[in-house]
Write an enzyme that holds these catalytic residues in place. Structure first.
Site, short mmCIF file in Angstrom:
data_model
loop_
_atom_site.label_atom_id
_atom_site.label_comp_id
_atom_site.label_asym_id
_atom_site.label_seq_id
_atom_site.Cartn_x
_atom_site.Cartn_y
_atom_site.Cartn_z
N TRP A 1 -9.96 0.14 -5.55
CA TRP A 1 -9.48 1.48 -5.19
C TRP A 1 -8.04 1.68 -5.70
O TRP A 1 -7.65 2.77 -6.10
CB TRP A 1 -9.55 1.60 -3.66
N HIS B 1 -7.53 -5.72 -0.15
CA HIS B 1 -6.33 -4.94 0.13
C HIS B 1 -5.62 -5.48 1.37
O HIS B 1 -6.04 -5.21 2.50
CB HIS B 1 -6.80 -3.49 0.36
N LYS C 1 4.22 2.01 -2.34
CA LYS C 1 4.64 3.19 -3.10
C LYS C 1 6.08 3.52 -2.69
O LYS C 1 6.94 3.83 -3.51
CB LYS C 1 3.74 4.41 -2.77
N SER D 1 0.81 -1.21 0.00
CA SER D 1 0.00 0.00 0.00
C SER D 1 0.86 1.28 0.00
O SER D 1 1.74 1.39 -0.84
CB SER D 1 -0.94 -0.06 1.20
#
Ligand code: GTR
Length: 427
Positions: free
Chosen positions: A356, A406, A269, A265
């Site tokens: 998402w 997720h 990044k 998540s």
């Protein structure tokens, strides 16, 4: 009646004004509503010159793109700062029932009267030293990744989490082991790998406040937050991973040429940005990293640039806010961030219920990084067709989309381990 007529226009005006300032964000989840856009070609410089060799990529393409992501997206690290001291604070040769060597190392940074401590928790397989290790940040402290009671609890600020018993931004023993599901340490050790993990909030607390964490170490007189092109939180966290790498280079138990940086998540990044900026990382894994990570920004599917900048104004540099609702202006897109990892192995993983994060955008990013891997004779993703659920592609550029949401699941780790074994063995 007269009264009502007077009130009504005010009521109406108020609502219009409110609607304008607080416009509700409605994510797009329809492929047919993805805007038409042209994806920048990583094999062409911004001025349109073709890049035909790995040499030209390294001389022109890579530096230009690295500069773009530094100045416009994540932000530049203002200065160098080395580790002031490193201390082995605890170790055991008898961890995991005797299978592993556990070490906890405290790194300290000092500058301008400020001090910051960060703790590395390591589990290393016995008998396979120096070890190839997975290095990844955790969200709620090293003590959450294991039930091992010897593991240090961070003192740094944390986001509250009622389910984990985190109140008043303080981590306590109540959250010991709450994230064991995301960190299958035994499986990692059994496969012959080591694990190194750090609580990301020790480097920079994840809040819109630039007065704590590592940022103020570099402020000029009177400065209170980073300037337009200076580092946001993701860049600061990536900086922290590089400092951990500085330490790992000195640790005889670790093969520092075989460190795989991994993150989920927002920390996915971060792993991508760390892998792009620091070529000492041998491989990179981005788990469900989404917008500002692996997903293509120009698709505007699920989370968008404007939404992420509104919700998390501290993650990226201030310059990135100019691209909110203005994705067309982005000279580069996230496939070129992945290309910055080339020729090193990179794994992008999605989850089907994590719309998402735009799984298709994550896949296309991995796919479109391929031409740069081709320059090195490395295998990218073979086709632009997404693979089926739970049908991984384990090339130098790897991808899977798994069942579920997720999260980091056992399935994800099984893939990472198998892929890392194949990718790193004859580097
Ligand atoms: C979400 C954010 C995502 C992702 C995620 C996480 O709220 O919108 O970009 O980073 O948090 O880090 O868990």
């Amino acid at each position: 009646m007269k009264k009502l007529c007077l009130i009504f226009p005010f009521f109406f005006l108020f609502n219009v004004a409110f609607a304008q300032t607080k416009e509700a964000f409605v994510p797009n989840y329809e492929e047919s509503k993805v805007p038409i856009f042209t994806l920048p070609d990583p094999l062409q410089t911004f001025e349109g010159r073709p890049i035909r060799s790995a040499k030209a990529w390294e001389a022109e393409g890579r530096p230009e793109l690295l500069d773009f992501f530094t100045q416009q997206v994540y932000g530049a690290v203002p200065e160098q700062l080395e580790i002031t001291s490193r201390k082995l604070i605890e170790q055991s040769n008898d961890a995991l029932g005797g299978k592993a060597h556990r070490k906890q190392v405290k790194l300290t940074f000092e500058q301008n009267g400020r001090r910051l401590d960060c703790h590395i928790l390591m589990y290393l397989p016995k008998g396979t030293q120096p070890a190839t290790v997975f290095l990844g940040y955790n969200f709620y402290g090293n003590h959450t990744v294991t039930t091992d009671t010897m593991v240090h609890i961070p003192e740094a600020w944390s986001r509250n989490n009622a389910a984990f018993g985190v109140e008043d931004h303080k981590l306590t023993a109540q959250s010991r082991g709450v994230r064991v599901n995301r960190w299958p340490i035994e499986k990692i050790i059994n496969a012959g790998f080591g694990l190194a993990t750090v609580y990301y909030g020790e480097i920079d607390p994840d809040r819109d406040n630039f007065s704590d964490g590592i940022h103020p170490f570099f402020y000029k007189d009177g400065q209170e937050q980073p300037t337009e092109n200076e580092w946001g939180a993701i860049s600061a966290w990536a900086w922290g991973l590089s400092r951990v790498m500085d330490y790992l280079e000195e640790d005889q138990d670790v093969d520092s040429g075989q460190v795989i940086v991994m993150g989920h998540s927002r920390l996915g990044k971060t792993a991508l940005w760390a892998g792009a900026t620091d070529q000492r990382f041998a491989a990179v894994i981005s788990n469900n990293s989404g917008c500002g990570g692996a997903a293509l920004s120009k698709r505007q599917y699920g989370e968008t640039v404007s939404r992420i900048n509104d919700q998390f104004p501290h993650w990226f540099c201030k310059n990135f806010h100019a691209y909110s609702k203005n994705e067309a202006a982005l000279t580069a897109d996230q496939h070129e961030l992945i290309a910055l990892v080339a020729p090193r192995p990179v794994y992008v993983a999605s989850a089907v219920d994590d719309q998402w994060a735009d799984p298709k955008g994550e896949f296309l990013s991995a796919y479109h990084a391929g031409p740069v891997y081709d320059l090195y004779g490395k295998n990218g993703i073979p086709t632009a067709e997404m693979p089926g659920l739970d049908a991984p592609i384990h090339n130098t550029v790897a991808y899977h989309i798994r069942t579920g949401g997720h999260d980091v699941k056992a399935y994800d780790w099984e893939q990472y381990i198998e892929w890392a074994k194949a990718q790193l063995k004859d580097r």
